[in-house]
Write a protein that holds these residues in place. Structure first.
Motif, PDB file in Angstrom:
ATOM      1  N   SER A  21      32.420  44.515  44.592  1.00 40.54           N
ATOM      2  CA  SER A  21      33.728  44.318  44.217  1.00 40.54           C
ATOM      3  C   SER A  21      34.403  43.529  45.261  1.00 40.54           C
ATOM      4  CB  SER A  21      34.268  45.562  43.811  1.00 40.54           C
ATOM      5  OG  SER A  21      35.863  45.454  43.617  1.00 40.54           O
ATOM      6  N   PHE A  22      34.632  44.040  46.625  1.00 38.37           N
ATOM      7  CA  PHE A  22      35.101  43.238  47.480  1.00 38.37           C
ATOM      8  C   PHE A  22      34.725  41.881  47.641  1.00 38.37           C
ATOM      9  CE2 PHE A  22      35.233  41.689  52.056  1.00 38.37           C
ATOM     10  CZ  PHE A  22      36.346  41.899  52.331  1.00 38.37           C
ATOM     11  N   ALA A  23      33.383  41.524  47.708  1.00 36.90           N
ATOM     12  CA  ALA A  23      32.658  40.236  47.896  1.00 36.90           C
ATOM     13  C   ALA A  23      32.966  39.195  46.529  1.00 36.90           C
ATOM     14  CB  ALA A  23      31.102  40.331  47.839  1.00 36.90           C
ATOM     15  N   ARG A  24      33.256  39.697  45.549  1.00 39.70           N
ATOM     16  CA  ARG A  24      33.595  39.097  44.382  1.00 39.70           C
ATOM     17  C   ARG A  24      35.183  38.976  44.190  1.00 39.70           C
ATOM     18  NH1 ARG A  24      32.860  41.778  39.939  1.00 39.70           N
ATOM     19  NH2 ARG A  24      32.240  43.622  40.906  1.00 39.70           N
ATOM     20  N   ASP A  25      36.110  39.977  44.440  1.00 42.20           N
ATOM     21  CA  ASP A  25      37.456  39.822  44.270  1.00 42.20           C
ATOM     22  C   ASP A  25      38.368  39.629  45.579  1.00 42.20           C
ATOM     23  OD1 ASP A  25      36.970  40.475  41.902  1.00 42.20           O
ATOM     24  OD2 ASP A  25      36.816  42.611  42.081  1.00 42.20           O
ATOM     25  N   HIS A  26      38.040  39.780  46.698  1.00 40.59           N
ATOM     26  CA  HIS A  26      38.788  39.513  47.826  1.00 40.59           C
ATOM     27  C   HIS A  26      38.924  38.358  48.610  1.00 40.59           C
ATOM     28  CE1 HIS A  26      41.138  41.233  51.025  1.00 40.59           C
ATOM     29  NE2 HIS A  26      40.663  40.612  51.812  1.00 40.59           N
ATOM     30  N   VAL A  27      39.835  37.533  48.395  1.00 42.85           N
ATOM     31  CA  VAL A  27      40.197  36.137  48.894  1.00 42.85           C
ATOM     32  C   VAL A  27      40.346  36.305  50.287  1.00 42.85           C
ATOM     33  CG1 VAL A  27      41.240  34.010  48.684  1.00 42.85           C
ATOM     34  CG2 VAL A  27      40.666  35.305  46.485  1.00 42.85           C
ATOM     35  N   MET A  28      39.614  35.690  51.189  1.00 43.67           N
ATOM     36  CA  MET A  28      39.856  35.737  52.576  1.00 43.67           C
ATOM     37  C   MET A  28      40.389  34.403  53.265  1.00 43.67           C
ATOM     38  SD  MET A  28      36.506  38.048  53.649  1.00 43.67           S
ATOM     39  CE  MET A  28      37.227  37.928  55.256  1.00 43.67           C
ATOM     40  N   SER A  29      41.327  34.248  53.838  1.00 37.70           N
ATOM     41  CA  SER A  29      41.725  33.270  54.603  1.00 37.70           C
ATOM     42  C   SER A  29      40.849  32.502  55.805  1.00 37.70           C
ATOM     43  CB  SER A  29      43.197  33.352  55.325  1.00 37.70           C
ATOM     44  OG  SER A  29      43.193  34.162  56.390  1.00 37.70           O
ATOM     45  N   GLU A  30      39.942  33.640  56.147  1.00 38.22           N
ATOM     46  CA  GLU A  30      39.009  33.401  57.175  1.00 38.22           C
ATOM     47  C   GLU A  30      37.762  32.619  56.420  1.00 38.22           C
ATOM     48  OE1 GLU A  30      41.258  37.105  58.421  1.00 38.22           O
ATOM     49  OE2 GLU A  30      40.235  36.405  56.821  1.00 38.22           O
ATOM     50  N   LEU A  31      37.673  32.594  55.294  1.00 36.08           N
ATOM     51  CA  LEU A  31      36.778  31.924  54.460  1.00 36.08           C
ATOM     52  C   LEU A  31      37.317  30.551  53.757  1.00 36.08           C
ATOM     53  CD1 LEU A  31      34.654  34.672  53.275  1.00 36.08           C
ATOM     54  CD2 LEU A  31      34.053  33.429  55.050  1.00 36.08           C
ATOM     55  N   GLY A  32      38.492  30.254  54.228  1.00 38.80           N
ATOM     56  CA  GLY A  32      39.185  28.978  53.809  1.00 38.80           C
ATOM     57  C   GLY A  32      39.679  28.992  52.206  1.00 38.80           C
ATOM     58  N   GLY A  33      40.078  30.574  52.080  1.00 39.73           N
ATOM     59  CA  GLY A  33      40.566  30.805  50.574  1.00 39.73           C
ATOM     60  C   GLY A  33      39.599  31.180  49.587  1.00 39.73           C
ATOM     61  N   ARG A  34      38.211  31.326  50.079  1.00 36.03           N
ATOM     62  CA  ARG A  34      37.369  31.733  49.247  1.00 36.03           C
ATOM     63  C   ARG A  34      37.170  33.439  49.322  1.00 36.03           C
ATOM     64  NH1 ARG A  34      35.848  27.146  51.860  1.00 36.03           N
ATOM     65  NH2 ARG A  34      35.183  25.492  50.563  1.00 36.03           N
ATOM     66  N   THR A  35      36.133  33.845  48.502  1.00 37.79           N
ATOM     67  CA  THR A  35      35.837  35.096  48.409  1.00 37.79           C
ATOM     68  C   THR A  35      34.546  35.071  49.185  1.00 37.79           C
ATOM     69  OG1 THR A  35      34.353  34.967  46.284  1.00 37.79           O
ATOM     70  CG2 THR A  35      36.792  35.905  46.032  1.00 37.79           C
ATOM     71  N   VAL A  36      33.931  36.161  49.632  1.00 37.15           N
ATOM     72  CA  VAL A  36      32.635  36.328  50.250  1.00 37.15           C
ATOM     73  C   VAL A  36      31.425  35.396  49.348  1.00 37.15           C
ATOM     74  CG1 VAL A  36      30.592  37.874  50.759  1.00 37.15           C
ATOM     75  CG2 VAL A  36      33.026  38.285  51.572  1.00 37.15           C
ATOM     76  N   GLN A  37      31.393  36.000  48.133  1.00 36.53           N
ATOM     77  CA  GLN A  37      30.729  35.442  47.125  1.00 36.53           C
ATOM     78  C   GLN A  37      30.744  33.753  46.887  1.00 36.53           C
ATOM     79  OE1 GLN A  37      28.009  37.314  45.706  1.00 36.53           O
ATOM     80  NE2 GLN A  37      27.182  35.366  45.595  1.00 36.53           N
ATOM     81  N   GLU A  38      32.052  33.215  46.703  1.00 37.43           N
ATOM     82  CA  GLU A  38      32.291  31.741  46.783  1.00 37.43           C
ATOM     83  C   GLU A  38      31.852  31.207  48.026  1.00 37.43           C
ATOM     84  OE1 GLU A  38      36.029  31.853  43.839  1.00 37.43           O
ATOM     85  OE2 GLU A  38      36.478  32.047  45.949  1.00 37.43           O
ATOM     86  N   ALA A  39      32.082  31.670  49.293  1.00 30.92           N
ATOM     87  CA  ALA A  39      31.477  31.312  50.435  1.00 30.92           C
ATOM     88  C   ALA A  39      29.991  31.123  50.602  1.00 30.92           C
ATOM     89  CB  ALA A  39      32.118  32.145  51.628  1.00 30.92           C
TER      90      ALA A  39
END
Length: 64
Positions: A21-39
């Motif tokens: 759930s975290f990987a799919r839903d949590h947008v992270m600034s550290e990943l350029g505004g992506r989720t883990v899965q998107e990155a």
């Protein structure tokens, strides 16, 4: 870092159900505004994604 190791670490830190759930839903600034899965889907190295998660979520140093 192999992808299987990455997911093992995610499950170890967040719990198996919440890691996904975290990987799919949590947008992270550290990943350029992506989720883990998107990155990961965009081709980011798993070690870089893991480092971003560790920094943002306060993963203890011995688990990094």
């Amino acid at each position: 870092m192999r992808l299987t190791v990455f997911w093992e670490r995610m499950a170890e830190h967040f719990g198996a159900a919440y890691a996904d759930s975290f990987a799919r839903d949590h947008v992270m600034s550290e990943l350029g505004g992506r989720t883990v899965q998107e990155a990961l889907d965009a081709g980011w190295e798993t070690k870089d994604v893991w480092r971003a998660v560790c920094g943002a979520m306060g993963v203890p140093a011995d688990k990094r």
